[in-house]
Design an enzyme around this catalytic site. Structure first.
Site, PDB file in Angstrom:
ATOM      1  N   TYR A 114      30.158  14.140  82.158  1.00  0.00           N
ATOM      2  CA  TYR A 114      31.114  14.684  83.134  1.00  0.00           C
ATOM      3  C   TYR A 114      31.746  13.533  83.910  1.00  0.00           C
ATOM      4  CZ  TYR A 114      32.970  18.335  86.231  1.00  0.00           C
ATOM      5  OH  TYR A 114      33.803  19.202  86.916  1.00  0.00           O
ATOM      6  N   GLY A 115      32.166  12.506  83.166  1.00  0.00           N
ATOM      7  CA  GLY A 115      32.837  11.370  83.805  1.00  0.00           C
ATOM      8  C   GLY A 115      34.344  11.558  83.744  1.00  0.00           C
ATOM      9  N   GLN A 141      36.698  11.448  81.272  1.00  0.00           N
ATOM     10  CA  GLN A 141      37.201  12.433  80.300  1.00  0.00           C
ATOM     11  C   GLN A 141      36.469  13.765  80.420  1.00  0.00           C
ATOM     12  OE1 GLN A 141      39.766  12.334  78.006  1.00  0.00           O
ATOM     13  NE2 GLN A 141      40.369  10.374  78.881  1.00  0.00           N
ATOM     14  N   SER A 163      21.335  13.708  86.783  1.00  0.00           N
ATOM     15  CA  SER A 163      22.681  13.187  87.022  1.00  0.00           C
ATOM     16  C   SER A 163      23.299  13.757  88.291  1.00  0.00           C
ATOM     17  CB  SER A 163      23.583  13.499  85.830  1.00  0.00           C
ATOM     18  OG  SER A 163      24.932  13.256  86.161  1.00  0.00           O
ATOM     19  N   HIS A 210      36.987   9.060  70.998  1.00  0.00           N
ATOM     20  CA  HIS A 210      37.252   7.698  70.525  1.00  0.00           C
ATOM     21  C   HIS A 210      36.426   7.517  69.255  1.00  0.00           C
ATOM     22  CE1 HIS A 210      37.964   3.461  70.354  1.00  0.00           C
ATOM     23  NE2 HIS A 210      36.842   3.083  70.924  1.00  0.00           N
ATOM     24  N   GLU A 245      43.848  -2.763  73.714  1.00  0.00           N
ATOM     25  CA  GLU A 245      43.217  -3.111  74.995  1.00  0.00           C
ATOM     26  C   GLU A 245      42.840  -4.588  75.057  1.00  0.00           C
ATOM     27  OE1 GLU A 245      40.455   0.056  74.790  1.00  0.00           O
ATOM     28  OE2 GLU A 245      38.859  -1.070  73.841  1.00  0.00           O
ATOM     29  N   SER A 251      68.343  -8.808  87.229  1.00  0.00           N
ATOM     30  CA  SER A 251      69.586  -9.585  87.268  1.00  0.00           C
ATOM     31  C   SER A 251      69.828 -10.234  85.905  1.00  0.00           C
ATOM     32  CB  SER A 251      69.473 -10.680  88.332  1.00  0.00           C
ATOM     33  OG  SER A 251      68.483 -11.615  87.937  1.00  0.00           O
TER      34      SER A 251
HETATM   35  P1  NAD Z   1      32.502   7.804  81.823  1.00  0.00           P
HETATM   36  O1  NAD Z   1      31.708   6.571  81.936  1.00  0.00           O
HETATM   37  O2  NAD Z   1      33.573   8.064  82.806  1.00  0.00           O
HETATM   38  O3  NAD Z   1      31.527   9.075  81.877  1.00  0.00           O
HETATM   39  C1  NAD Z   1      30.384   9.169  81.100  1.00  0.00           C
HETATM   40  C2  NAD Z   1      29.583  10.387  81.454  1.00  0.00           C
HETATM   41  O4  NAD Z   1      28.408  10.426  80.630  1.00  0.00           O
HETATM   42  C3  NAD Z   1      29.086  10.452  82.893  1.00  0.00           C
HETATM   43  O5  NAD Z   1      29.237  11.771  83.340  1.00  0.00           O
HETATM   44  C4  NAD Z   1      27.609  10.143  82.788  1.00  0.00           C
HETATM   45  O6  NAD Z   1      26.879  10.796  83.792  1.00  0.00           O
HETATM   46  C5  NAD Z   1      27.283  10.723  81.441  1.00  0.00           C
HETATM   47  N1  NAD Z   1      26.117  10.135  80.800  1.00  0.00           N
HETATM   48  C6  NAD Z   1      25.747   8.838  80.769  1.00  0.00           C
HETATM   49  N2  NAD Z   1      24.625   8.694  80.056  1.00  0.00           N
HETATM   50  C7  NAD Z   1      24.276   9.924  79.645  1.00  0.00           C
HETATM   51  C8  NAD Z   1      23.180  10.431  78.897  1.00  0.00           C
HETATM   52  N3  NAD Z   1      22.237   9.609  78.428  1.00  0.00           N
HETATM   53  N4  NAD Z   1      23.144  11.747  78.651  1.00  0.00           N
HETATM   54  C9  NAD Z   1      24.107  12.571  79.125  1.00  0.00           C
HETATM   55  N5  NAD Z   1      25.153  12.155  79.846  1.00  0.00           N
HETATM   56  C10 NAD Z   1      25.228  10.849  80.109  1.00  0.00           C
HETATM   57  O7  NAD Z   1      33.071   7.859  80.315  1.00  0.00           O
HETATM   58  P2  NAD Z   1      34.572   8.134  79.846  1.00  0.00           P
HETATM   59  O8  NAD Z   1      35.428   6.971  80.259  1.00  0.00           O
HETATM   60  O9  NAD Z   1      34.962   9.502  80.216  1.00  0.00           O
HETATM   61  O10 NAD Z   1      34.407   8.002  78.254  1.00  0.00           O
HETATM   62  C11 NAD Z   1      33.921   9.062  77.477  1.00  0.00           C
HETATM   63  C12 NAD Z   1      34.565   8.962  76.089  1.00  0.00           C
HETATM   64  O11 NAD Z   1      35.974   9.154  76.206  1.00  0.00           O
HETATM   65  C13 NAD Z   1      34.379   7.627  75.407  1.00  0.00           C
HETATM   66  O12 NAD Z   1      34.243   7.874  74.025  1.00  0.00           O
HETATM   67  C14 NAD Z   1      35.691   6.913  75.673  1.00  0.00           C
HETATM   68  O13 NAD Z   1      36.006   5.929  74.706  1.00  0.00           O
HETATM   69  C15 NAD Z   1      36.640   8.075  75.568  1.00  0.00           C
HETATM   70  N6  NAD Z   1      37.929   7.877  76.238  1.00  0.00           N
HETATM   71  C16 NAD Z   1      37.957   7.561  77.555  1.00  0.00           C
HETATM   72  C17 NAD Z   1      39.166   7.462  78.202  1.00  0.00           C
HETATM   73  C18 NAD Z   1      39.202   7.257  79.700  1.00  0.00           C
HETATM   74  O14 NAD Z   1      40.176   7.640  80.307  1.00  0.00           O
HETATM   75  N7  NAD Z   1      38.193   6.721  80.357  1.00  0.00           N
HETATM   76  C19 NAD Z   1      40.377   7.621  77.495  1.00  0.00           C
HETATM   77  C20 NAD Z   1      40.323   7.966  76.142  1.00  0.00           C
HETATM   78  C21 NAD Z   1      39.081   8.088  75.519  1.00  0.00           C
HETATM   79 MG    MG Z   2      43.188   2.919  74.535  1.00  0.00          MG
HETATM   80 MG    MG Z   3      39.517   2.009  74.410  1.00  0.00          MG
HETATM   81 MG    MG Z   4      70.529  -6.533  84.350  1.00  0.00          MG
END
Ligand code: NAD
Ligand code: MG
Ligand code: MG
Ligand code: MG
Ligand code: MG
Ligand code: MG
EC number: 1.1.1.86
Length: 331
Positions: free
Chosen positions: A25-26, A28, A51, A108, A195, A252
């Protein structure tokens, strides 16, 4: 042109009567869970009981379960934990509890593409990856808009994986903006390349190099920050809405002439050669293996030390001071 799909191409009814389990619940996770719920989908959130996000999710009106229970309840299970922990979460809680015929989803492709997660053959495996931060995925949805997203099918056990992934993408609002089909390979490799070479690694090193050049020549760090860091967003916003041409229209002619004379002296043939090497190391797994060992064997020693050293760079110090003065900047 790659084909774009919209709401009208997606059948959200495919999710009717199904349970979608969002693990994590982060950034995404909260966006997917809340958008799907608001789209009328039956959602449960899987979190560790310990959590702090449990309370947040419950307050938002979501059903929260232990990860293993949420997986067992899910017809579609979206894994939104940090990529470097996903393989452990998969082994401990997903694999033993995933219903046969369920769909396993990712945002991802890293763990599937680099074989850190090897799913059972009796499930669908797909990706729905918004091309924007999770908080934007939520805020755009609330405004009746969406964030463009990619989808890909890795394993089509049911024969319906493509349609289901598109329904999911529409459920998080992506069908309002455009959904594009890709593969796990293409998404993973282009995401990592973008990235590293351009968006994060490329941009921050370019900014620091410009900042350091001015400061070392005796100009004030404040001036250097404004010219080499602060103004980047203003320029990029113009490119984002109207391409290079609109940006060049707005600057400019002096700036435009300098742009043409100097850009290629900074991003040289040498830089392009190095970019190809970076891409090759992404394609052949060198980077993935480095990142996995950094997490597993090295306990993030290099990663965390670098994060600390980067925070100590003068550009960060003067930036923090200046941003305090710019009351109009959003927190
Ligand atoms: P985040 O770090 O924001 O959130 C991760 C979540 O996982 C948190 O809620 C955490 O409490 C939970 N967590 C951690 N360890 C855990 C465990 N052992 N068991 C259960 N829950 C656990 O992550 P995010 O940035 O949302 O990334 C999640 C996925 O989305 C990844 O695959 C990332 O590549 C992909 N993604 C992220 C973004 C972005 O905007 N951040 C964009 C596109 C794709
Ligand atoms: Mg990207
Ligand atoms: Mg990436
Ligand atoms: Mg110009
Ligand atoms: Mg981060
Ligand atoms: Mg200027």
């Amino acid at each position: 042109m790659a084909k774009m799909f919209y709401d009208k191409d997606c059948d959200q009814n495919l999710l009717k009567g199904k349970t979608v389990s969002i693990i994590g619940y982060g950034s995404q996770g909260h966006a997917h869970a809340l958008n799907l719920k608001d789209s009328g989908v039956n959602v449960v959130v899987g979190l560790r009981g310990s959590s702090e996000n449990c309370e947040k999710a419950k307050k938002a009106g979501l059903t929260v379960m232990e990860v293993s229970d949420a997986v067992a309840a899910g017809d579609l299970v979206m894994l939104l934990v940090p990529d470097e922990l996903a393989a452990d979460v998969y082994k401990a809680s997903v694999a033993p509890n995933l219903k046969s015929d369920a769909m396993l989803l990712f945002a991802h492709g890293f763990n599937i593409h680099y074989n850190q997660i090897v799913p059972a053959p009796n499930c669908d495996v797909a990706m729905v990856a918004p091309k924007g931060p999770g908080h934007t995925v939520r805020s755009q949805y609330l405004e009746g808009r969406g964030v463009p997203s990619l989808f890909a099918v890795y394993q089509n056990h049911s024969g319906m994986a493509r349609e289901l992934a598109m329904a999911y993408a529409a459920g998080i609002g992506a069908g309002r903006a455009g959904i594009m089909e890709t593969t796990f390979k293409e998404e993973t490799e282009t995401d990592l390349f973008g990235e590293q070479a351009v968006l994060c690694g490329g941009v921050t090193e370019l900014m620091k190099a410009g900042f350091d050049t001015l400061v070392e020549a005796g100009y004030s760090p404040e001036m250097a920050y404004f010219e080499c860091v602060h103004e980047m967003k203003l320029i990029v916003d113009l490119i984002n809405s109207g391409g290079f041409a609109m940006m060049r229209y707005s600057i400019s002619d002096t700036a435009e002439f300098g742009d043409y004379c100097t850009g290629k002296r900074i991003v040289t043939q040498e830089t392009r050669k190095e970019m190809k090497k970076v891409l090759h190391e992404i394609q052949d797994g060198t980077f993935a293996s480095k990142w996995i060992s950094e997490n597993r064997a090295a306990g993030r020693a290099h990663f965390l030390a670098t994060r600390r050293m980067e925070a100590e760079h003068p550009v960060e110090k003067v930036g923090a001071q200046l941003r305090k003065m710019m009351s109009w900047l959003k927190k």
